[in-house]
Design an enzyme around this catalytic site. Structure first.
Site, PDB file in Angstrom:
ATOM      1  N   ASP A  97      -3.421  -2.472   7.163  1.00 17.13           N
ATOM      2  CA  ASP A  97      -4.081  -3.650   6.606  1.00 17.13           C
ATOM      3  C   ASP A  97      -5.023  -4.186   7.673  1.00 17.13           C
ATOM      4  OD1 ASP A  97      -2.314  -3.269   4.541  1.00 17.13           O
ATOM      5  OD2 ASP A  97      -1.458  -5.287   4.602  1.00 17.13           O
ATOM      6  N   HIS A 153      -0.290   3.918   9.526  1.00 23.76           N
ATOM      7  CA  HIS A 153       0.086   5.135   8.828  1.00 23.76           C
ATOM      8  C   HIS A 153      -0.969   6.222   9.002  1.00 23.76           C
ATOM      9  CE1 HIS A 153       3.213   2.935   6.323  1.00 23.76           C
ATOM     10  NE2 HIS A 153       2.517   1.940   6.875  1.00 23.76           N
ATOM     11  N   SER A 255      -3.504  -6.638  16.278  1.00 24.76           N
ATOM     12  CA  SER A 255      -4.485  -6.107  17.211  1.00 24.76           C
ATOM     13  C   SER A 255      -5.574  -5.354  16.466  1.00 24.76           C
ATOM     14  CB  SER A 255      -3.811  -5.216  18.254  1.00 24.76           C
ATOM     15  OG  SER A 255      -4.698  -4.955  19.315  1.00 24.76           O
TER      16      SER A 255
END
Length: 290
Positions: A97, A153, A255
């Site tokens: 995200d 991922h 981050s």
């Protein structure tokens, strides 16, 4: 109304930069890491309530709703199906995200962290990594805010062939700092993951970059926690098969991840600076396989 005003006060550029950068960044990051791991549900609940004063933290998709520590909340898993994976074999998905930052074509060896602030991919990758596969390629900067889902991922099927860990500073990586600190990504702690795609044999580079309050990176396939006190080895050869959407690891807070692809890859439709994207959605399109 008062909450909105409070957020706006702390979001003022000069004040934000002062509070998040002109402080003992590494010491503060280490202390925050220790505090976040204290297992006390009451303390975790109070800390999360304070956190919500400054962010739009949404835990409705979290697999668990009660947390033993702040760390458990930072690294939360999501309920099954919360992030559908784009199945098109020609598409690389977003590994996380994020809000898209600087992106586009690599100008030879140069990319930008913000307008007027270039850096060399060779410096970002470190002296031991070969960045030539990505010369004149494509890149996307993905910024994870503190309230976002922090696990990342695999963007496609392939094999993780190598990881390089580069210790460094913990500058904030928000747009305010990126527009003020030259070569910021090259200064901060980071790792370079080399992924060989199963389709076409292309290489990708996935570069998670740490920031203030977040200088720990968990990589499942190495079973190692990379952090500011980590003393090596810096080079970690590996040969791990990963499937599209498979979880690779997590940040301890929020981050940035920078994804590099070779020449011939294209940004997916709608991807541009400021775009909000979720893990599993299209990020890039692969060249035709010959």
């Amino acid at each position: 109304m008062k909450l909105t005003a409070l957020r706006r006060f702390f979001q003022q550029e000069d004040l934000n930069f002062l509070l998040t950068n002109r402080v003992p960044r590494i010491l503060l990051t280490r202390l925050t890491g220790r505090f976040s791991r204290i297992e006390n549900r009451w303390l975790a609940r109070v800390s999360i309530a304070v956190w919500r004063l400054f962010t739009d933290l949404d835990l409705s998709e979290a697999k668990q709703q009660r947390f033993d520590s702040l760390h458990d909340c930072f690294t939360r898993e999501l309920v099954e199906g919360a992030r559908p994976i784009t199945t098109d074999p020609d598409v690389l998905i977003s590994p996380c995200d994020a809000i898209v930052g600087a992106c586009g074509e690599v100008a030879g060896t140069r990319v930008f962290q913000a307008k007027g602030f270039p850096y060399e991919i060779g410096e970002l990758f470190g002296p031991t990594q070969d960045a030539t596969p990505f010369h004149d390629g494509v890149y996307v900067t993905l910024r994870l805010t503190s309230a976002m889902y922090h696990r990342f991922h695999a963007p496609h099927d392939g094999r993780i062939e190598h990881v390089t860990y580069l210790s460094g500073d913990t500058w904030n990586v928000n747009p305010i700092a990126l527009a003020r600190v030259e070569r910021l990504f090259c200064r901060n702690e980071r790792a370079v993951l080399r992924l060989r795609l199963a389709r076409g044999g292309h290489q990708l580079a996935i570069v998670p970059v740490a920031a203030i309050l977040v200088a720990s990176l968990r990589l499942h396939f190495l079973d190692v926690l990379l952090h500011l006190r980590y003393r090596g080895p810096n080079e970690m050869p590996c040969d791990t098969a990963v499937a599209k959407g498979k979880e690779l690891g997590w940040f301890e807070h929020g981050s940035t991840i920078i994804v590099f692809a070779p020449r011939g890859f294209l940004l997916a439709e709608g991807i541009g600076s400021g775009t909000h994207i979720r893990m599993g959605q299209p990020l890039m399109r692969m060249p035709a396989v010959r």
